[in-house]
Enzyme design. Sequence first.
Site, PDB file in Angstrom:
ATOM      1  CB  SER A 186     -36.813  23.639   4.622  1.00  0.00           C
ATOM      2  OG  SER A 186     -36.184  23.872   5.866  1.00  0.00           O
ATOM      3  CB  THR A 187     -37.723  28.186   6.543  1.00  0.00           C
ATOM      4  OG1 THR A 187     -36.516  28.091   7.313  1.00  0.00           O
ATOM      5  CG2 THR A 187     -38.627  27.009   6.870  1.00  0.00           C
ATOM      6  N   GLY A 188     -37.081  30.640   4.922  1.00  0.00           N
ATOM      7  CA  GLY A 188     -36.337  31.886   4.928  1.00  0.00           C
ATOM      8  C   GLY A 188     -35.430  32.103   3.741  1.00  0.00           C
ATOM      9  CG  PHE A 189     -32.251  35.052   3.823  1.00  0.00           C
ATOM     10  CD1 PHE A 189     -32.519  35.971   2.816  1.00  0.00           C
ATOM     11  CD2 PHE A 189     -32.189  35.518   5.131  1.00  0.00           C
ATOM     12  CE1 PHE A 189     -32.722  37.316   3.093  1.00  0.00           C
ATOM     13  CE2 PHE A 189     -32.381  36.869   5.418  1.00  0.00           C
ATOM     14  CZ  PHE A 189     -32.651  37.766   4.404  1.00  0.00           C
ATOM     15  CG  PHE A 226     -33.425  18.157  11.520  1.00  0.00           C
ATOM     16  CD1 PHE A 226     -33.560  16.830  11.183  1.00  0.00           C
ATOM     17  CD2 PHE A 226     -33.579  18.514  12.841  1.00  0.00           C
ATOM     18  CE1 PHE A 226     -33.847  15.865  12.140  1.00  0.00           C
ATOM     19  CE2 PHE A 226     -33.867  17.570  13.816  1.00  0.00           C
ATOM     20  CZ  PHE A 226     -34.001  16.241  13.468  1.00  0.00           C
ATOM     21  CD  GLU A 227     -38.014  22.221   8.262  1.00  0.00           C
ATOM     22  OE1 GLU A 227     -38.898  22.138   9.145  1.00  0.00           O
ATOM     23  OE2 GLU A 227     -37.356  23.249   8.057  1.00  0.00           O
ATOM     24  CB  ALA A 250     -27.143  20.072   7.793  1.00  0.00           C
ATOM     25  CE1 TYR A 277     -28.452  39.016  14.660  1.00  0.00           C
ATOM     26  CE2 TYR A 277     -26.410  39.876  13.790  1.00  0.00           C
ATOM     27  CZ  TYR A 277     -27.436  38.971  13.736  1.00  0.00           C
ATOM     28  OH  TYR A 277     -27.445  38.009  12.760  1.00  0.00           O
ATOM     29  CB  VAL A 315     -40.478  38.608   9.860  1.00  0.00           C
ATOM     30  CG1 VAL A 315     -41.156  37.716  10.906  1.00  0.00           C
ATOM     31  CG2 VAL A 315     -40.829  40.064  10.107  1.00  0.00           C
TER      32      VAL A 315
END
Length: 395
Positions: free
Chosen positions: A49-52, A73-74, A111, A234, A274
């Site tokens: 649903s978002t990003g990559f 999951f939104e 998920a 990281y 971002v």
Amino acid sequence: MVIQPKIRGFICTNAHPEGCAKQVAEQIRYIQGKPKLNGPKRVLVIGASTGFGLASRIAAAFGFGADTIGVFFERPAEKDRTASAGWYNTAAFEQAARAEGLVAESINGNAFSDEIKQETIALIKEKLGQVDLVVYSLASPRRTHPKTGETYTSVIKPIGQAYENKTVNFMTGAVSTVSVPPATEDEIRQTVAVMGGEDWEFWIRDLLEAGVLAEGAKTVAYSYIGPKITYPIYREGTIGRSKNDLEATALKLDRALDDAVGGGAVVSVNKALVTQSSSAIPIVPLYISLLFKVMKDKGLHEGTIEQMYRLYADRLYAAEPAVDEAGRIRIDDWEMREDVQREVDSLWEQISVDNLNELADLEGYRNDFLRLFGFGIPGVDYEADVEPNVPLTRG
């Protein structure tokens, strides 16, 4: 409802439906302007649903002409609260894909659970029969183990010793020094349980057992390495330990898929961009702001949709896919070019609150962050009254 951004810390707590729809349309237009690709025609995107994950789904649908199922999951809109950005993104994607005659179905739920895995398998059987590509792009701070019931919480910390370095508040522009204490052994364990490869393996094993992976099916999950500046927080920290586990899982799944269906599994190391996740990591917003400045000046900058097209066209479905010594696809190659990193290192040493706007692209970072939630999109009237209730429906 008139919807203006509500920022709290490094998150935005609302989203704009028209803005989200416009940025989805922009990504679709980018893919439609590229040569059509030969590749999978039935694609499952976990974390769609978002990003990559969203860009992966858009590139598959409008680059390959693929039918897709997305899992995420939104939050829908309720009372005086907007839906989440991923909800609006998915509604816009489904409308556009179905207008092209493509299957575009979605499952909204946890998920990590066995229930959602089985619901997804049933939907694949009903709508697609089998899938030939599975994209795993989940990003979550918590995970409840489907077998034991234990709930794990991830942390973003160094391992072994505290880490101190520069960071920036990307909304205010304040440059400061941040010190992050080292993770405990239990925090490391829990972070790997959330962000490592176990859930990806559960998905692929369940899909194989159900017979819904087509002959030659591939699966890809996403990772990041980054420069030495960010290593302590990281790649050498808790997140890096999780990515090591993810990459080890890819090797196991590659063998399993090759044996079962003549397919394979791989990790793609992507560029720093971002996202809601990256905005929460100390030091990283400042690094990305400097990276954007350098890469834009060199004409090398990419967003998620450009990255995903290059992943599909030049790597995953290329005649001879190029991988590194660890078997990973590297579409962070432009970010990690020696000349790019040399200039970022130089800027990092010079950066202060006095020269931030000159040396870093903080405005670009801030704009990209707001765009994640449908704000700052040209052509959208943010003073207008809009309907926040946008449905997701089965096709």
